[in-house]
Motif scaffolding. Structure first.
Motif, PDB file in Angstrom:
ATOM      1  N   GLY A   2      27.247  41.698  48.557  1.00  0.00           N
ATOM      2  CA  GLY A   2      28.669  41.799  47.076  1.00  0.00           C
ATOM      3  C   GLY A   2      30.077  41.532  47.807  1.00  0.00           C
ATOM      4  O   GLY A   2      29.666  40.723  48.808  1.00  0.00           O
ATOM      5  N   PHE A   3      30.701  41.636  47.311  1.00  0.00           N
ATOM      6  CA  PHE A   3      32.423  40.279  47.647  1.00  0.00           C
ATOM      7  C   PHE A   3      33.613  41.033  48.268  1.00  0.00           C
ATOM      8  O   PHE A   3      34.272  41.498  47.888  1.00  0.00           O
ATOM      9  CB  PHE A   3      32.108  40.107  46.007  1.00  0.00           C
ATOM     10  N   GLU A  27      28.901  32.862  48.626  1.00  0.00           N
ATOM     11  CA  GLU A  27      28.095  32.353  48.284  1.00  0.00           C
ATOM     12  C   GLU A  27      29.256  31.746  46.877  1.00  0.00           C
ATOM     13  O   GLU A  27      29.111  30.873  45.803  1.00  0.00           O
ATOM     14  CB  GLU A  27      26.389  33.206  47.827  1.00  0.00           C
ATOM     15  N   ARG A  28      30.438  33.370  46.301  1.00  0.00           N
ATOM     16  CA  ARG A  28      31.430  32.689  45.127  1.00  0.00           C
ATOM     17  C   ARG A  28      32.835  31.994  45.134  1.00  0.00           C
ATOM     18  O   ARG A  28      32.897  31.690  44.596  1.00  0.00           O
ATOM     19  CB  ARG A  28      31.139  34.117  44.947  1.00  0.00           C
ATOM     20  N   VAL A  29      32.446  31.393  46.662  1.00  0.00           N
ATOM     21  CA  VAL A  29      34.201  31.087  46.661  1.00  0.00           C
ATOM     22  C   VAL A  29      34.109  29.356  46.320  1.00  0.00           C
ATOM     23  O   VAL A  29      32.956  29.112  46.235  1.00  0.00           O
ATOM     24  CB  VAL A  29      34.456  31.360  48.147  1.00  0.00           C
ATOM     25  N   LEU A  84      42.646  36.196  44.320  1.00  0.00           N
ATOM     26  CA  LEU A  84      42.412  36.912  42.919  1.00  0.00           C
ATOM     27  C   LEU A  84      42.554  36.843  41.760  1.00  0.00           C
ATOM     28  O   LEU A  84      42.011  37.749  41.156  1.00  0.00           O
ATOM     29  CB  LEU A  84      44.130  36.315  43.309  1.00  0.00           C
ATOM     30  N   GLN A  85      42.815  35.780  41.082  1.00  0.00           N
ATOM     31  CA  GLN A  85      41.945  35.159  39.812  1.00  0.00           C
ATOM     32  C   GLN A  85      40.420  35.145  39.217  1.00  0.00           C
ATOM     33  O   GLN A  85      40.517  35.741  38.687  1.00  0.00           O
ATOM     34  CB  GLN A  85      42.106  33.460  40.165  1.00  0.00           C
ATOM     35  N   GLN A  86      39.817  35.570  40.340  1.00  0.00           N
ATOM     36  CA  GLN A  86      38.684  35.214  40.350  1.00  0.00           C
ATOM     37  C   GLN A  86      38.773  37.274  40.510  1.00  0.00           C
ATOM     38  O   GLN A  86      37.838  37.326  39.294  1.00  0.00           O
ATOM     39  CB  GLN A  86      37.842  34.973  41.602  1.00  0.00           C
ATOM     40  N   LEU A  87      39.149  37.494  41.372  1.00  0.00           N
ATOM     41  CA  LEU A  87      38.823  39.065  41.373  1.00  0.00           C
ATOM     42  C   LEU A  87      40.259  40.553  39.915  1.00  0.00           C
ATOM     43  O   LEU A  87      39.075  40.895  39.203  1.00  0.00           O
ATOM     44  CB  LEU A  87      38.882  39.804  42.408  1.00  0.00           C
ATOM     45  N   ARG A  88      40.998  39.210  39.146  1.00  0.00           N
ATOM     46  CA  ARG A  88      41.390  40.216  38.338  1.00  0.00           C
ATOM     47  C   ARG A  88      40.141  40.095  36.747  1.00  0.00           C
ATOM     48  O   ARG A  88      40.559  40.316  36.120  1.00  0.00           O
ATOM     49  CB  ARG A  88      42.562  38.573  37.854  1.00  0.00           C
ATOM     50  N   THR A  89      39.421  38.743  36.607  1.00  0.00           N
ATOM     51  CA  THR A  89      38.233  38.877  36.058  1.00  0.00           C
ATOM     52  C   THR A  89      37.157  39.739  36.005  1.00  0.00           C
ATOM     53  O   THR A  89      36.167  39.832  35.312  1.00  0.00           O
ATOM     54  CB  THR A  89      38.267  37.497  35.590  1.00  0.00           C
ATOM     55  N   ALA A  90      36.947  40.403  37.185  1.00  0.00           N
ATOM     56  CA  ALA A  90      35.475  41.056  37.233  1.00  0.00           C
ATOM     57  C   ALA A  90      36.703  42.853  37.231  1.00  0.00           C
ATOM     58  O   ALA A  90      37.071  43.123  36.463  1.00  0.00           O
ATOM     59  CB  ALA A  90      35.752  41.347  38.612  1.00  0.00           C
TER      60      ALA A  90
END
Length: 352
Positions: free
Chosen positions: A154-155, A173-175, A272-278
């Protein structure tokens, strides 16, 4: 809350400061091996009784935390839990730093009881050194800061009072680069320095302890109830999350902290921009999305707080986590190769 005015040195000094910091950061005498030994001791001293292994699942940290691993433990653990709950039921001013660290140690054991540490020692060393470098720029650099990577897809990132910070392997792994990881660590460090978790569990303990203790006395099950109550405090804290105001505070102060440590302050913004699209139904992001305010709201408030005051500190050349680890490994190998060979021990003369 405004962003602190004390900002880092000129941008050209940032990579030098970071490289120097990471090169020498077995500060306080803890490398990754010692950190892992320390964390392992939590499981022996403070964690719940060992439960049967549960099947791994993407983003399954929360599921494991809500599972059988939180059964009440023996009388010795119940006594320790009772002491800690007694502390938490007092005013926050009565909890001094050693007590805060002990409470955090117990909560760190709750996290370690849910997922094991990732076996990659080089990764553990890197995250521990990176986190310590950032923590040295914080308002509480003297805490026994310990950073580690949980073996979870998980993230997610977690902190406990007293200086314990965890990130999942899935997050690392996802940053996209090191600045993003630094922004996340700075956010979690701010939770610790501001005592956000301590305030949250103290509030919960004061609200729910008395009723449970009275009921357990009637049933004659006080020891088990007190132990379970402390474990429930930890379970509730990490499954429910902190107040939104605490998260916004950690965003604003974390951006400034990352900048002071020499990183692009927009690293957290990119996360946060990545989380916004999740999507909320994505199991890898489900826990982060459920325990934090909406990413767009966090971005809006950060934009208001930052304005254009930190634009001059951004735009640095991005360094990925893999690149940094390769550089550290090469520097480590070079230092070992350059070290003079150990002198052979002198033999005592043989008497004839």
């Amino acid at each position: 809350m405004n962003l602190p005015h004390r900002l880092p040195q000129p941008a050209w000094l940032m990579p030098l400061a970071l490289a120097a910091g990471l090169a020498c950061m077995p500060a306080h005498g803890q490398d990754a091996g010692k950190a892992l030994n320390l964390l392992g001791s939590f499981l022996r001293q403070a964690a719940p009784a060992e439960a049967p292994a549960q099947p791994a699942a993407p983003g399954g940290l929360l599921g494991n935390m809500l599972g059988a691993g939180f059964a009440p433990a023996g009388a010795g653990q119940a006594s320790r839990a009772g002491d800690l709950i007694g502390l938490l039921s007092q005013s926050l001013e009565q909890i001094d730093e050693p007590k805060e660290i002990e409470i955090g140690r117990q909560l760190a054991a709750v996290l370690l009881g849910s997922k094991p540490l990732h076996p990659d020692m080089a990764l553990q060393r890197y995250v521990n050194q990176l986190g310590r470098w950032i923590s040295l720029q914080s308002a509480r650099p003297h805490l026994p800061w310990t950073f580690a990577v949980l073996d979870d897809a998980g993230f997610n990132a977690f902190a406990a009072p007293g200086g314990y910070v965890f990130v999942t392997k899935g997050l690392v792994e996802r940053v996209a680069d090191e600045a993003e990881l630094a922004g996340i660590l700075a956010h979690e460090i701010t939770h610790v320095t501001a005592k956000h978790h301590l305030q949250a569990i103290a509030k919960t303990a004061r609200a729910g302890l008395l009723t449970q203790v009275i009921g357990s006395q009637v049933k004659g099950e006080l020891a088990g109830a007190v132990s379970a109550q402390f474990l429930n405090l930890g379970r509730d804290l990490y499954s429910r999350g902190l107040d939104q105001s605490d998260e916004f505070d950690a965003d604003r102060s974390g951006v400034a902290l990352a900048a002071r440590a020499g990183f692009d302050p927009y690293g957290l913004v990119a996360v946060l921009q990545q989380l916004r699209t999740a999507t909320p139904d994505n199991p890898l992001f489900a826990l982060s999305l459920s325990t934090h305010p909406p990413a767009q709201q966090r971005l809006d408030l950060l934009e208001q707080a930052m304005g254009n005051r930190m634009d001059g500190l951004s735009g640095q050349q991005a360094v990925t986590v893999a690149q940094r680890m390769e550089g550290l490994a090469a520097r480590r190998s070079a230092s070992v190769s350059a070290a003079p060979p150990a002198a052979a021990p002198k033999r005592a003369p043989v008497k004839k």
